[in-house]
Enzyme design. Structure first.
Site, PDB file in Angstrom:
ATOM      1  N   HIS A 223       0.844  -1.205   0.000  1.00 52.20           N
ATOM      2  CA  HIS A 223       0.000   0.000   0.000  1.00 52.20           C
ATOM      3  C   HIS A 223       0.876   1.251   0.000  1.00 52.20           C
ATOM      4  O   HIS A 223       2.048   1.212   0.373  1.00 52.20           O
ATOM      5  CB  HIS A 223      -0.922  -0.007   1.223  1.00 52.20           C
ATOM      6  CG  HIS A 223      -0.161  -0.067   2.505  1.00 52.20           C
ATOM      7  ND1 HIS A 223       0.520   1.018   3.023  1.00 52.20           N
ATOM      8  CD2 HIS A 223       0.086  -1.099   3.333  1.00 52.20           C
ATOM      9  CE1 HIS A 223       1.119   0.660   4.133  1.00 52.20           C
ATOM     10  NE2 HIS A 223       0.896  -0.628   4.343  1.00 52.20           N
TER      11      HIS A 223
ATOM     12  N   ASP B 202       4.043  -4.669   3.699  1.00 50.50           N
ATOM     13  CA  ASP B 202       5.481  -4.958   3.776  1.00 50.50           C
ATOM     14  C   ASP B 202       5.716  -6.403   4.213  1.00 50.50           C
ATOM     15  O   ASP B 202       6.604  -7.074   3.692  1.00 50.50           O
ATOM     16  CB  ASP B 202       6.204  -3.967   4.709  1.00 50.50           C
ATOM     17  CG  ASP B 202       5.598  -3.885   6.095  1.00 50.50           C
ATOM     18  OD1 ASP B 202       4.601  -4.590   6.377  1.00 50.50           O
ATOM     19  OD2 ASP B 202       6.115  -3.116   6.921  1.00 50.50           O
TER      20      ASP B 202
END
Ligand code: NAG
Ligand code: NAG
Length: 475
Positions: A92, A374
């Site tokens: 994102h 991540d």
């Protein structure tokens, strides 16, 4: 410090422990003893990059502040190759912190989308107006309860910012220019089943995916969009239970903990910061202050002050430097690699299956998008052998391209790109390719063999499949 499994499954805040994989140029000597050029670095700009690790420079890369168009190597292949399929994994975009620094005012950042505020993108207003007509049937439950674009005048925790939206509009536009305009990946009358879209249940991942698609698709038709929901940040679907993976993770966390204890400067820094905000050091550390500090840093908002003083750049540099050292040790000790090989297997297996179907000539799911975190991208990079790659910055993109050789239509090749850099020949399944083969591209079979078998060999066990590797006794 031990992160429970819930954290691994639900949040992307654990990045503190897994931050900033660092690529160090390796000067290699070839057979003739002549030093060859430094290996190509993953992502950094050779002109501006400082010679030694600079925590501020690293933090800036992480922010990924939108600027002029970047160079990118997506879509490059010899002219007799035809692009068949593309699988995209994104993190994102820029988001508001997930944590507050105790007893301080949280940074004032506006998460509404406004045309005359930087950073700006020409498609921003059209994006907002299109999203506000959003269709509830385009999402698997519970995604339909999420807002389709950020909209709070004071950002909520973890909310995507305007920067985050612009980052993905840019990603989408870049991929559109290459894959649609140049390579005609999708026909003009493309249909729903030619896309495969999947996101975790956070607003920031859904909105990032929508922004990328809005930049990518020439006609964003709500009737043709269907996002699947993925409950696990590892995208492991029905294959999440893997005790050995968790054991690797516990050992990795133990390593991190011990490294931190050895760093007296870091302990001193946390102590000073705790004094400033007047809480016990333990409480400050648990609040993961670097997450919030990075938000201040990326948005050029000064660090918070109290009447006892201010948190400053010196504190930030110490924590960031420690993260870089942690990455270095993480790579050496290989516990994270074990975690990653098992953690990334299900999503890589799914990707390989899709590429194989495309290679067989099937026309479904020729463009796949996974909107993720991540903690999704990092294990995939590590599992692929890209341990030199930097930790996933905001709006990072990892892409698998599948190409068909028009001169030998039964032969297919893959290219792997990370943030626009071709890293195919850095992966563990193709790094020796040039030595062994005259072919200019990496054969799909190499990736298939790696995911179906060699991943488990790389774990150093006798297991040859996921189930056995996950349930190995006496690990
Ligand atoms: C950051 O903020 C300072 C002062 O608040 C300002 O002088 C500087 O130009 C800003 N930098 C950027 C890149 O916006
Ligand atoms: C991997 O893909 C195969 C299909 O080729 C499937 O049968 C298997 O369940 C998958 N395994 C995992 C662990 O995802």
């Amino acid at each position: 410090l031990i992160i429970n499994n819930r954290c691994i499954l639900l949040c992307d805040s654990c990045w503190l422990w897994w931050h900033s994989v660092h690529l160090i140029p390796v000067s290699t000597a070839n057979k003739n003893g002549v030093s060859s050029k430094s290996r190509k670095r993953i992502m950094p700009d050779p002109v501006t990059e400082p010679p030694v690790t600079d925590p501020v420079y690293e933090a800036l890369l992480y922010c990924n502040i939108p600027s002029v168009a970047e160079r990118s190597m997506e879509g490059h292949a010899p002219h007799h190759f035809k692009l068949v399929s593309v699988n995209v994994f994104i993190r994102h975009g820029d988001r508001y912190p997930l944590y507050v620094i105790p007893k301080t005012k949280r940074p004032e950042i506006d998460c509404t989308l406004v045309a005359n505020r930087k950073p700006y993108h020409p498609k921003l207003e059209a994006f907002v107006s299109h999203m506000s007509k959003g269709s509830g049937t385009s999402f698997e439950s519970p995604l339909n309860s999420l807002p389709l674009y950020p909209n709070h005048p004071l950002c909520e925790m973890g909310e995507l910012t305007q920067t985050g939206v612009v980052q993905h509009l840019q990603n989408g536009q870049l991929l559109r220019d290459i894959y649609l305009k140049k390579h005609k990946l999708l026909p003009n009358d493309w249909s729903t089943d030619q896309l495969y879209l999947e996101t975790t249940g956070k607003s920031r991942t859904l909105q990032s995916g929508l922004a990328l698609l809005y930049g990518f698709l020439p006609d964003f038709d709500w009737k043709k969009i269907y996002f699947r929901h993925q409950p696990s940040a590892l995208f492991c679907s029905g294959n999440c239970y893997c005790p050995v993976r968790n054991q690797y993770l516990e050992k990795e966390q133990r390593r991190q903990y011990l490294l931190r204890l050895k760093n007296s400067q870091l302990e001193r820094t946390y102590g000073e910061m705790a004094k400033i905000v007047d809480v016990p050091t333990r409480q400050l550390r648990a609040a993961n202050p670097v997450d919030s500090m990075l938000c201040h840093f990326c948005h050029n908002v000064s660090f918070p002050c109290t009447r006892n003083g201010c948190i400053g750049m010196e504190h930030f540099k110490v924590i960031k430097t420690h993260q870089i050292e942690d990455e270095r040790e993480r790579r050496e000790k290989k516990l994270y690699l074990g975690y990653s090989l098992l953690g990334a297997h299900p999503i890589l297996n799914q990707t390989v299956n899709r590429l194989q179907r495309a290679a067989e000539g099937r026309k479904e799911e020729i463009f796949a998008l996974y909107s993720a975190h991540d903690v999704t991208l990092s294990p995939v990079l590590s599992a692929l052998g890209l341990s030199e790659a930097r930790f996933p910055r905001f709006a990072a993109r990892l892409i698998f391209e599948l190409w068909q050789d028009r001169e030998k239509p039964s032969e297919h090749s893959v290219r792997i790109l990370y943030n626009g850099v071709d890293v195919t020949f850095h992966t563990s399944f193709c790094q020796d390719h040039h030595k062994r083969s005259p072919k200019p591209m990496c054969p799909l079979e190499n990736l298939v063999r790696f995911v179906k078998r060699d991943m488990f060999v790389a774990l150093g066990s006798s297991s040859t499949n996921y189930y056995d590797a996950c349930h190995r006794e006496g690990f």
